[in-house]
Motif scaffolding. Structure first.
Motif, PDB file in Angstrom:
ATOM      1  N   GLN A  17     114.162  80.256  62.425  1.00 44.98           N
ATOM      2  CA  GLN A  17     114.710  81.576  62.734  1.00 44.98           C
ATOM      3  C   GLN A  17     115.726  82.040  61.703  1.00 44.98           C
ATOM      4  O   GLN A  17     115.919  83.225  61.513  1.00 44.98           O
ATOM      5  CB  GLN A  17     115.325  81.568  64.135  1.00 44.98           C
ATOM      6  N   SER A  18     116.374  81.105  61.033  1.00 47.46           N
ATOM      7  CA  SER A  18     117.367  81.488  60.038  1.00 47.46           C
ATOM      8  C   SER A  18     116.726  81.883  58.704  1.00 47.46           C
ATOM      9  O   SER A  18     117.403  82.386  57.832  1.00 47.46           O
ATOM     10  CB  SER A  18     118.359  80.340  59.824  1.00 47.46           C
ATOM     11  N   GLN A  19     115.450  81.668  58.568  1.00 52.75           N
ATOM     12  CA  GLN A  19     114.757  81.983  57.321  1.00 52.75           C
ATOM     13  C   GLN A  19     114.162  83.391  57.378  1.00 52.75           C
ATOM     14  O   GLN A  19     113.793  83.881  58.436  1.00 52.75           O
ATOM     15  CB  GLN A  19     113.615  81.000  57.071  1.00 52.75           C
ATOM     16  N   ALA A  20     114.050  84.005  56.221  1.00 51.40           N
ATOM     17  CA  ALA A  20     113.356  85.287  56.126  1.00 51.40           C
ATOM     18  C   ALA A  20     111.875  85.042  56.345  1.00 51.40           C
ATOM     19  O   ALA A  20     111.380  83.934  56.155  1.00 51.40           O
ATOM     20  CB  ALA A  20     113.595  85.898  54.747  1.00 51.40           C
ATOM     21  N   THR A  21     111.139  86.073  56.743  1.00 51.80           N
ATOM     22  CA  THR A  21     109.705  85.947  57.009  1.00 51.80           C
ATOM     23  C   THR A  21     108.953  85.372  55.813  1.00 51.80           C
ATOM     24  O   THR A  21     108.080  84.535  55.968  1.00 51.80           O
ATOM     25  CB  THR A  21     109.105  87.323  57.388  1.00 51.80           C
ATOM     26  N   SER A  22     109.307  85.786  54.605  1.00 49.13           N
ATOM     27  CA  SER A  22     108.619  85.271  53.421  1.00 49.13           C
ATOM     28  C   SER A  22     108.869  83.778  53.232  1.00 49.13           C
ATOM     29  O   SER A  22     108.003  83.055  52.755  1.00 49.13           O
ATOM     30  CB  SER A  22     109.058  86.033  52.176  1.00 49.13           C
ATOM     31  N   ALA A  23     110.037  83.301  53.643  1.00 52.99           N
ATOM     32  CA  ALA A  23     110.337  81.870  53.527  1.00 52.99           C
ATOM     33  C   ALA A  23     109.640  81.066  54.609  1.00 52.99           C
ATOM     34  O   ALA A  23     109.265  79.915  54.385  1.00 52.99           O
ATOM     35  CB  ALA A  23     111.841  81.645  53.588  1.00 52.99           C
ATOM     36  N   ILE A  24     109.439  81.648  55.773  1.00 48.74           N
ATOM     37  CA  ILE A  24     108.768  80.934  56.867  1.00 48.74           C
ATOM     38  C   ILE A  24     107.357  80.536  56.466  1.00 48.74           C
ATOM     39  O   ILE A  24     106.905  79.450  56.784  1.00 48.74           O
ATOM     40  CB  ILE A  24     108.763  81.782  58.162  1.00 48.74           C
ATOM     41  N   ILE A  25     106.663  81.390  55.742  1.00 47.72           N
ATOM     42  CA  ILE A  25     105.289  81.094  55.333  1.00 47.72           C
ATOM     43  C   ILE A  25     105.228  79.854  54.450  1.00 47.72           C
ATOM     44  O   ILE A  25     104.205  79.198  54.349  1.00 47.72           O
ATOM     45  CB  ILE A  25     104.624  82.318  54.660  1.00 47.72           C
ATOM     46  N   GLU A  26     106.343  79.485  53.825  1.00 48.36           N
ATOM     47  CA  GLU A  26     106.399  78.293  52.984  1.00 48.36           C
ATOM     48  C   GLU A  26     106.867  77.061  53.761  1.00 48.36           C
ATOM     49  O   GLU A  26     106.995  75.981  53.192  1.00 48.36           O
ATOM     50  CB  GLU A  26     107.305  78.533  51.777  1.00 48.36           C
ATOM     51  N   THR A  27     107.115  77.213  55.062  1.00 50.51           N
ATOM     52  CA  THR A  27     107.507  76.079  55.902  1.00 50.51           C
ATOM     53  C   THR A  27     106.406  75.031  55.873  1.00 50.51           C
ATOM     54  O   THR A  27     105.228  75.353  56.029  1.00 50.51           O
ATOM     55  CB  THR A  27     107.735  76.537  57.361  1.00 50.51           C
ATOM     56  N   GLU A  28     106.784  73.785  55.676  1.00 50.87           N
ATOM     57  CA  GLU A  28     105.800  72.702  55.597  1.00 50.87           C
ATOM     58  C   GLU A  28     105.582  72.085  56.976  1.00 50.87           C
ATOM     59  O   GLU A  28     106.521  71.738  57.667  1.00 50.87           O
ATOM     60  CB  GLU A  28     106.285  71.641  54.625  1.00 50.87           C
ATOM     61  N   ILE A  29     104.314  71.981  57.354  1.00 50.38           N
ATOM     62  CA  ILE A  29     103.899  71.387  58.617  1.00 50.38           C
ATOM     63  C   ILE A  29     103.085  70.141  58.296  1.00 50.38           C
ATOM     64  O   ILE A  29     102.186  70.186  57.465  1.00 50.38           O
ATOM     65  CB  ILE A  29     103.015  72.359  59.443  1.00 50.38           C
ATOM     66  N   ILE A  30     103.397  69.050  58.974  1.00 48.07           N
ATOM     67  CA  ILE A  30     102.673  67.797  58.757  1.00 48.07           C
ATOM     68  C   ILE A  30     101.856  67.487  59.999  1.00 48.07           C
ATOM     69  O   ILE A  30     102.347  67.606  61.119  1.00 48.07           O
ATOM     70  CB  ILE A  30     103.653  66.631  58.494  1.00 48.07           C
ATOM     71  N   ALA A  31     100.610  67.101  59.802  1.00 45.16           N
ATOM     72  CA  ALA A  31      99.754  66.661  60.915  1.00 45.16           C
ATOM     73  C   ALA A  31      99.131  65.330  60.512  1.00 45.16           C
ATOM     74  O   ALA A  31      98.707  65.155  59.369  1.00 45.16           O
ATOM     75  CB  ALA A  31      98.667  67.687  61.203  1.00 45.16           C
ATOM     76  N   ILE A  32      99.084  64.415  61.463  1.00 37.79           N
ATOM     77  CA  ILE A  32      98.461  63.118  61.214  1.00 37.79           C
ATOM     78  C   ILE A  32      97.379  62.911  62.268  1.00 37.79           C
ATOM     79  O   ILE A  32      97.664  62.954  63.471  1.00 37.79           O
ATOM     80  CB  ILE A  32      99.475  61.965  61.286  1.00 37.79           C
ATOM     81  N   ALA A  33      96.157  62.730  61.816  1.00 37.47           N
ATOM     82  CA  ALA A  33      95.053  62.403  62.722  1.00 37.47           C
ATOM     83  C   ALA A  33      95.004  60.882  62.826  1.00 37.47           C
ATOM     84  O   ALA A  33      95.001  60.187  61.812  1.00 37.47           O
ATOM     85  CB  ALA A  33      93.738  62.939  62.173  1.00 37.47           C
ATOM     86  N   VAL A  34      94.980  60.375  64.047  1.00 36.81           N
ATOM     87  CA  VAL A  34      94.956  58.933  64.292  1.00 36.81           C
ATOM     88  C   VAL A  34      93.643  58.602  64.992  1.00 36.81           C
ATOM     89  O   VAL A  34      93.350  59.136  66.063  1.00 36.81           O
ATOM     90  CB  VAL A  34      96.148  58.484  65.166  1.00 36.81           C
ATOM     91  N   TYR A  35      92.875  57.724  64.369  1.00 33.80           N
ATOM     92  CA  TYR A  35      91.597  57.296  64.914  1.00 33.80           C
ATOM     93  C   TYR A  35      91.720  55.864  65.392  1.00 33.80           C
ATOM     94  O   TYR A  35      92.187  55.005  64.660  1.00 33.80           O
ATOM     95  CB  TYR A  35      90.491  57.380  63.849  1.00 33.80           C
ATOM     96  N   GLY A  36      91.273  55.591  66.622  1.00 33.87           N
ATOM     97  CA  GLY A  36      91.270  54.237  67.156  1.00 33.87           C
ATOM     98  C   GLY A  36      90.102  53.442  66.613  1.00 33.87           C
ATOM     99  O   GLY A  36      89.214  53.978  65.945  1.00 33.87           O
ATOM    100  N   LYS A  37      90.095  52.137  66.915  1.00 34.18           N
ATOM    101  CA  LYS A  37      89.045  51.268  66.376  1.00 34.18           C
ATOM    102  C   LYS A  37      87.658  51.625  66.890  1.00 34.18           C
ATOM    103  O   LYS A  37      86.672  51.362  66.230  1.00 34.18           O
ATOM    104  CB  LYS A  37      89.355  49.807  66.693  1.00 34.18           C
ATOM    105  N   ASP A  38      87.579  52.263  68.072  1.00 37.41           N
ATOM    106  CA  ASP A  38      86.279  52.631  68.623  1.00 37.41           C
ATOM    107  C   ASP A  38      85.756  53.956  68.072  1.00 37.41           C
ATOM    108  O   ASP A  38      84.644  54.362  68.355  1.00 37.41           O
ATOM    109  CB  ASP A  38      86.331  52.671  70.151  1.00 37.41           C
ATOM    110  N   ILE A  39      86.562  54.633  67.259  1.00 42.65           N
ATOM    111  CA  ILE A  39      86.142  55.891  66.634  1.00 42.65           C
ATOM    112  C   ILE A  39      86.308  55.732  65.126  1.00 42.65           C
ATOM    113  O   ILE A  39      87.419  55.673  64.630  1.00 42.65           O
ATOM    114  CB  ILE A  39      87.011  57.080  67.078  1.00 42.65           C
TER     115      ILE A  39
END
Length: 137
Positions: A17-39
């Motif tokens: 919220q403290s960032q300008a809209t143009s800076a928000i688009i550069e926000t880094e999001i991390i996602a980790i997909a975790v696969y179990g041994k059966d997949i």
């Protein structure tokens, strides 16, 4: 674990919220997909692998404790996520990618509607096939 877990780390809302809209688009999001041994990790997902070991992801091992797992790390800015989700949630996208990317898109639409609401996705791909998305702090 029948479907992969998708752990998503988004910066705290007060930082956004403290960032300008143009800076928000550069926000880094991390996602980790975790696969179990059966997949096994599908080829369509493994070729999309991105890993940057410089920034640690606070990974809650208690969620998958005792499970043999493979982790696929996605680290993108919101602008890059937008581009990725536009092409990986279409009906022609391999099911293994849609399994991860459709729940990610829905999560992004909820958290960043101004950025992601314009993206359509394969609504025929059943929610029972979606990865379980777990937001992380």
């Amino acid at each position: 674990m029948n479907t992969p877990l998708l752990l998503v780390q988004i910066p705290p809302k007060d930082n956004q919220q403290s960032q300008a809209t143009s800076a928000i688009i550069e926000t880094e999001i991390i996602a980790i997909a975790v696969y179990g041994k059966d997949i096994g990790v599908p080829l369509a997902v493994s070729i999309q692998r991105v890993f940057d070991a410089e920034k640690p992801f606070r990974f809650p091992t208690e969620i998958t404790q005792g499970v043999t797992k493979t982790r696929i790390v996605y680290r993108y800015t919101l602008a890059q996520w937008h581009e990725l989700l536009e092409v990986t949630t279409l009906p022609t996208t391999p099911a293994a990618l849609k399994q991860l990317m459709i729940p990610m898109l829905l999560y992004m639409k909820q958290n960043f509607p101004d950025i992601f609401n314009d993206i359509e996705y394969d609504r025929e791909f059943g929610p029972e096939q979606y990865a379980e998305l777990i937001p992380m702090e």
